[in-house]
Design a protein around this motif. Sequence first.
Motif, PDB file in Angstrom:
ATOM      1  N   ARG A  74       1.465   6.036  -7.107  1.00 14.81           N
ATOM      2  CA  ARG A  74       0.257   6.718  -7.564  1.00 14.81           C
ATOM      3  C   ARG A  74       0.411   8.239  -7.499  1.00 14.81           C
ATOM      4  NH1 ARG A  74      -3.007   3.560  -5.437  1.00 14.81           N
ATOM      5  NH2 ARG A  74      -2.930   4.414  -3.337  1.00 14.81           N
ATOM      6  N   LEU A  75       0.942   8.740  -6.391  1.00  9.24           N
ATOM      7  CA  LEU A  75       1.116  10.189  -6.256  1.00  9.24           C
ATOM      8  C   LEU A  75       2.063  10.741  -7.314  1.00  9.24           C
ATOM      9  CD1 LEU A  75       1.273  10.552  -2.373  1.00  9.24           C
ATOM     10  CD2 LEU A  75      -0.564  11.329  -3.900  1.00  9.24           C
TER      11      LEU A  75
ATOM     12  N   ARG B 225       0.965   3.870  -3.028  1.00  8.92           N
ATOM     13  CA  ARG B 225       0.620   5.276  -2.801  1.00  8.92           C
ATOM     14  C   ARG B 225       1.710   6.191  -3.360  1.00  8.92           C
ATOM     15  NH1 ARG B 225      -0.861   5.127   2.275  1.00  8.92           N
ATOM     16  NH2 ARG B 225      -3.032   5.003   1.746  1.00  8.92           N
ATOM     17  N   ARG B 226       2.975   5.857  -3.107  1.00  6.66           N
ATOM     18  CA  ARG B 226       4.079   6.662  -3.650  1.00  6.66           C
ATOM     19  C   ARG B 226       4.048   6.665  -5.167  1.00  6.66           C
ATOM     20  NH1 ARG B 226       9.600   4.734  -1.470  1.00  6.66           N
ATOM     21  NH2 ARG B 226      10.300   6.297  -2.953  1.00  6.66           N
TER      22      ARG B 226
ATOM     23  N   ASP C 229       0.825  -1.201   0.000  1.00  6.33           N
ATOM     24  CA  ASP C 229       0.000   0.000   0.000  1.00  6.33           C
ATOM     25  C   ASP C 229       0.865   1.258   0.000  1.00  6.33           C
ATOM     26  OD1 ASP C 229      -2.628   1.315   0.191  1.00  6.33           O
ATOM     27  OD2 ASP C 229      -1.899   1.931   2.175  1.00  6.33           O
ATOM     28  N   HIS C 230       1.910   1.259   0.813  1.00  6.57           N
ATOM     29  CA  HIS C 230       2.811   2.413   0.874  1.00  6.57           C
ATOM     30  C   HIS C 230       3.490   2.669  -0.477  1.00  6.57           C
ATOM     31  CE1 HIS C 230       5.834   5.216   2.315  1.00  6.57           C
ATOM     32  NE2 HIS C 230       6.770   4.422   1.813  1.00  6.57           N
TER      33      HIS C 230
END
Length: 158
Positions: free
Chosen positions: A26-27, A23-24, A19-20
């Motif tokens: 994706r951002l 998220r990185r 997930d981490h």
Amino acid sequence: MSSRSVVNQPVHRSGALLDHLARRMRLRAEAVLAPVGLRPRHLVALTVLRARRGSTQQALAATLEMDGTNIVGLLNELEAEKLIERRRSPEDRRRHVVELTDAGAKQLAKVEVALAAVEEEVLGALDESQRETLYNLLLQAARGTVPSCTEAIDAELS
């Protein structure tokens, strides 16, 4: 559902770490896509359309796991930018066939170069062999859970 005693629990859990990293990724991807007017969901749809050399609107909705209203909105956005084209199916006039335009293919290729740099940034601590192993493990995990998405991935790799 079975429960494991604390003694039998695996030492490492991957969910939070995945997930981490997601998220990185994706951002950073959103930051790369925004200047060209795309969002990650646009990218996925364009990639699937390229892999399948087009699709019916219903099949695309099923692959992307989107309801009819949302897929229409997504396709309206892509069509407004002339990245896709919708037309009636000659076999069944009630259906729409969606295809990537030349402009869509060029835009997809352009953002994929930029996204490769994002992947380099996020996964830079891994060498090429490790990245290939990670990719294959993730693909294996995805094949076990979401067949519709992996069909498009498999087609892309063929």
